[in-house]
Design a protein around this motif. Structure first.
Motif, PDB file in Angstrom:
ATOM      1  N   PHE A 100      40.645  45.870  34.887  1.00 34.43           N
ATOM      2  CA  PHE A 100      40.601  45.007  36.067  1.00 34.43           C
ATOM      3  C   PHE A 100      39.339  45.268  36.890  1.00 34.43           C
ATOM      4  CE2 PHE A 100      41.476  44.716  40.644  1.00 34.43           C
ATOM      5  CZ  PHE A 100      41.693  43.353  40.756  1.00 34.43           C
ATOM      6  N   SER A 101      38.962  46.534  37.024  1.00 32.42           N
ATOM      7  CA  SER A 101      37.762  46.868  37.801  1.00 32.42           C
ATOM      8  C   SER A 101      36.501  46.341  37.120  1.00 32.42           C
ATOM      9  CB  SER A 101      37.662  48.382  37.997  1.00 32.42           C
ATOM     10  OG  SER A 101      37.393  49.034  36.769  1.00 32.42           O
ATOM     11  N   LEU A 102      36.487  46.340  35.777  1.00 35.54           N
ATOM     12  CA  LEU A 102      35.334  45.785  35.063  1.00 35.54           C
ATOM     13  C   LEU A 102      35.218  44.282  35.306  1.00 35.54           C
ATOM     14  CD1 LEU A 102      35.449  47.628  31.605  1.00 35.54           C
ATOM     15  CD2 LEU A 102      34.059  48.166  33.609  1.00 35.54           C
ATOM     16  N   ILE A 103      36.354  43.593  35.227  1.00 34.05           N
ATOM     17  CA  ILE A 103      36.341  42.144  35.480  1.00 34.05           C
ATOM     18  C   ILE A 103      35.909  41.861  36.913  1.00 34.05           C
ATOM     19  CG2 ILE A 103      37.766  40.070  35.601  1.00 34.05           C
ATOM     20  CD1 ILE A 103      39.494  41.274  33.378  1.00 34.05           C
ATOM     21  N   LEU A 104      36.471  42.635  37.841  1.00 32.19           N
ATOM     22  CA  LEU A 104      36.117  42.453  39.252  1.00 32.19           C
ATOM     23  C   LEU A 104      34.626  42.709  39.476  1.00 32.19           C
ATOM     24  CD1 LEU A 104      36.964  41.962  42.182  1.00 32.19           C
ATOM     25  CD2 LEU A 104      37.501  44.410  42.357  1.00 32.19           C
ATOM     26  N   GLY A 105      34.110  43.758  38.852  1.00 29.23           N
ATOM     27  CA  GLY A 105      32.690  44.075  39.003  1.00 29.23           C
ATOM     28  C   GLY A 105      31.796  42.970  38.462  1.00 29.23           C
ATOM     29  N   ASN A 106      32.175  42.418  37.295  1.00 22.97           N
ATOM     30  CA  ASN A 106      31.375  41.342  36.702  1.00 22.97           C
ATOM     31  C   ASN A 106      31.388  40.083  37.557  1.00 22.97           C
ATOM     32  OD1 ASN A 106      30.109  41.941  34.041  1.00 22.97           O
ATOM     33  ND2 ASN A 106      32.155  42.681  33.586  1.00 22.97           N
ATOM     34  N   VAL A 107      32.580  39.663  37.969  1.00 20.43           N
ATOM     35  CA  VAL A 107      32.680  38.447  38.781  1.00 20.43           C
ATOM     36  C   VAL A 107      31.954  38.639  40.109  1.00 20.43           C
ATOM     37  CG1 VAL A 107      34.264  36.858  39.932  1.00 20.43           C
ATOM     38  CG2 VAL A 107      34.843  37.784  37.685  1.00 20.43           C
ATOM     39  N   ALA A 108      32.119  39.819  40.712  1.00 17.80           N
ATOM     40  CA  ALA A 108      31.458  40.092  41.992  1.00 17.80           C
ATOM     41  C   ALA A 108      29.944  40.099  41.833  1.00 17.80           C
ATOM     42  CB  ALA A 108      31.938  41.429  42.547  1.00 17.80           C
ATOM     43  N   GLY A 109      29.453  40.785  40.799  1.00 11.49           N
ATOM     44  CA  GLY A 109      28.010  40.877  40.594  1.00 11.49           C
ATOM     45  C   GLY A 109      27.375  39.536  40.284  1.00 11.49           C
ATOM     46  N   LEU A 110      27.999  38.763  39.395  1.00 13.56           N
ATOM     47  CA  LEU A 110      27.449  37.449  39.061  1.00 13.56           C
ATOM     48  C   LEU A 110      27.521  36.505  40.260  1.00 13.56           C
ATOM     49  CD1 LEU A 110      28.887  37.002  35.450  1.00 13.56           C
ATOM     50  CD2 LEU A 110      26.562  37.617  36.111  1.00 13.56           C
ATOM     51  N   PHE A 112      34.981  40.592  49.746  1.00 14.49           N
ATOM     52  CA  PHE A 112      36.310  40.787  50.332  1.00 14.49           C
ATOM     53  C   PHE A 112      37.303  39.752  49.803  1.00 14.49           C
ATOM     54  CE2 PHE A 112      39.387  39.530  53.607  1.00 14.49           C
ATOM     55  CZ  PHE A 112      40.087  40.722  53.751  1.00 14.49           C
ATOM     56  N   LEU A 113      36.916  38.479  49.851  1.00 10.22           N
ATOM     57  CA  LEU A 113      37.820  37.423  49.393  1.00 10.22           C
ATOM     58  C   LEU A 113      38.103  37.546  47.899  1.00 10.22           C
ATOM     59  CD1 LEU A 113      36.363  34.380  51.381  1.00 10.22           C
ATOM     60  CD2 LEU A 113      38.482  35.645  51.853  1.00 10.22           C
ATOM     61  N   LEU A 114      37.075  37.871  47.141  1.00 15.39           N
ATOM     62  CA  LEU A 114      37.264  38.016  45.697  1.00 15.39           C
ATOM     63  C   LEU A 114      38.191  39.185  45.386  1.00 15.39           C
ATOM     64  CD1 LEU A 114      36.456  37.262  42.761  1.00 15.39           C
ATOM     65  CD2 LEU A 114      34.589  38.910  42.990  1.00 15.39           C
ATOM     66  N   ALA A 115      37.916  40.327  46.009  1.00 11.00           N
ATOM     67  CA  ALA A 115      38.729  41.514  45.737  1.00 11.00           C
ATOM     68  C   ALA A 115      40.179  41.291  46.163  1.00 11.00           C
ATOM     69  CB  ALA A 115      38.136  42.722  46.460  1.00 11.00           C
ATOM     70  N   TYR A 116      40.360  40.684  47.317  1.00 11.38           N
ATOM     71  CA  TYR A 116      41.722  40.439  47.810  1.00 11.38           C
ATOM     72  C   TYR A 116      42.461  39.462  46.890  1.00 11.38           C
ATOM     73  CZ  TYR A 116      45.561  39.056  50.847  1.00 11.38           C
ATOM     74  OH  TYR A 116      46.811  38.793  51.358  1.00 11.38           O
ATOM     75  N   GLY A 117      41.783  38.375  46.522  1.00 10.29           N
ATOM     76  CA  GLY A 117      42.425  37.380  45.668  1.00 10.29           C
ATOM     77  C   GLY A 117      42.759  37.926  44.295  1.00 10.29           C
ATOM     78  N   MET A 118      41.809  38.642  43.684  1.00  6.65           N
ATOM     79  CA  MET A 118      42.057  39.174  42.345  1.00  6.65           C
ATOM     80  C   MET A 118      43.107  40.277  42.370  1.00  6.65           C
ATOM     81  SD  MET A 118      38.385  39.151  40.367  1.00  6.65           S
ATOM     82  CE  MET A 118      39.230  39.526  38.829  1.00  6.65           C
ATOM     83  N   LEU A 119      43.114  41.060  43.451  1.00 10.02           N
ATOM     84  CA  LEU A 119      44.126  42.109  43.555  1.00 10.02           C
ATOM     85  C   LEU A 119      45.526  41.510  43.680  1.00 10.02           C
ATOM     86  CD1 LEU A 119      44.700  45.118  43.707  1.00 10.02           C
ATOM     87  CD2 LEU A 119      44.337  45.003  46.184  1.00 10.02           C
ATOM     88  N   ARG A 120      45.656  40.453  44.460  1.00  9.93           N
ATOM     89  CA  ARG A 120      46.955  39.781  44.586  1.00  9.93           C
ATOM     90  C   ARG A 120      47.401  39.209  43.241  1.00  9.93           C
ATOM     91  NH1 ARG A 120      50.093  40.748  48.878  1.00  9.93           N
ATOM     92  NH2 ARG A 120      51.043  38.695  48.555  1.00  9.93           N
ATOM     93  N   PRO A 177      53.401  44.947  46.334  1.00 11.90           N
ATOM     94  CA  PRO A 177      52.146  45.155  47.066  1.00 11.90           C
ATOM     95  C   PRO A 177      52.215  46.300  48.060  1.00 11.90           C
ATOM     96  CG  PRO A 177      52.682  42.822  46.958  1.00 11.90           C
ATOM     97  CD  PRO A 177      53.881  43.559  46.446  1.00 11.90           C
ATOM     98  N   THR A 178      53.333  46.405  48.791  1.00 12.98           N
ATOM     99  CA  THR A 178      53.441  47.454  49.810  1.00 12.98           C
ATOM    100  C   THR A 178      53.397  48.835  49.174  1.00 12.98           C
ATOM    101  OG1 THR A 178      54.783  45.975  51.186  1.00 12.98           O
ATOM    102  CG2 THR A 178      54.828  48.331  51.707  1.00 12.98           C
TER     103      THR A 178
END
Length: 285
Positions: free
Chosen positions: A45-55, A90-98, A108-109
């Protein structure tokens, strides 16, 4: 091609940063790097998040370069990029985490309570990365602008030099021919052999001038051969009043210089010194 290369670099560094961030936070929390099956999912998940965030940051930066270039308002662009990048992350991380929590059917809690410290570290590191990215973006822009200015100045200088050489060449021919014809007429009957050599050297020099009129650079060895032929003409005119000494190292003979530069030096040296047998001119190159 250039865009594809930048995309590849953005993808590579995004993947690398995502992996490094996860492993750093995981190790700081657990004190070891042994991943369980569920933690491997977090790593993916962190790899996907990193790629989407970086691009996303890459394309946002390109968009800002079109809408708000650095050179129009550097400070404003810096702040705008920081804010936009922060909102995007922030929006990307929050959305992907949800989405991830929903996909894994996690509470979540409970998740936030368990990984509170890790998430806080992630937020801090994310802010630092955004700041570094913005600074690097500005640095690359500054470097590209500096390089463009330097290239432009070199091109302008090269153009000016070419124009100057063309002007000098056009000025050289009539003046050169006039002096040479006067010399031939003065030595033709007094010394026919010297006159014949003079004509041959004159032909050689004109052949060189015609051969190099479209060249910006010539080997130093060719220029020196031309200078020696040209000096023979000067010697025929001034006799013992002029002397030439070529003392250049052999290793420099393969270097390139603009054509006729050494000849112009010789011509100006004679022109501005008025050599005579009582006051000879010694030229050293």
């Amino acid at each position: 091609m250039r865009l594809n290369r930048r995309l590849q670099l953005a993808f590579f560094f995004s993947t690398l940063i995502g992996a490094v961030l996860f492993l750093y936070i995981f190790y700081s929390e657990k004190g070891e790097l042994q991943l369980t099956e569920s933690e491997i999912k977090y790593f993916g998940f962190s790899l996907i998040l990193g790629n989407v965030a970086g691009l996303g940051m890459f394309f946002l930066s390109r968009f800002l370069n079109q809408k708000a270039p650095w050179h129009l308002a550097t400070a404003l662009r810096f702040m705008v990029e920081l804010v936009i990048m922060a909102l995007w992350i922030f929006l990307l991380a929050y959305g992907m985490l949800r989405l991830f929590l929903h996909w894994q059917d996690l509470n979540p809690t409970a998740f936030y309570k368990t990984y509170h410290d890790a998430l806080l570290k992630l937020i801090i590191l994310g802010v630092v990365i955004i700041l570094i990215y913005t600074i690097l973006d500005f640095t690359l822009y500054s470097y590209n602008q500096y390089a463009a200015v330097q290239i432009e100045s070199v091109q302008v200088a090269s153009t000016q030099l070419a124009l100057q050489l063309e002007v000098l060449k056009s000025q050289l021919s009539p003046h050169y021919l006039f002096n040479s014809l006067n010399t031939i007429s003065s030595i033709m009957y007094a010394n026919p052999e010297v006159a014949e050599q003079f004509i041959r050297k004159l032909a050689h020099t004109y052949q060189y001038i015609l051969a190099t009129q479209d060249k910006q650079l010539v080997p130093l060895s060719e220029e020196l051969n031309f200078v020696q032929a040209y000096f023979f003409l000067l010697k025929a005119r001034f006799g013992p009043a002029v002397h030439l000494s070529l003392e250049l190292p052999r290793r420099t003979y393969t270097s390139n210089i603009p054509p006729l530069t050494l000849q112009l030096l010789l011509e100006n040296a004679v022109k501005h010194n008025a050599p005579s047998p009582d006051s000879p001119l010694y030229i050293r190159i």
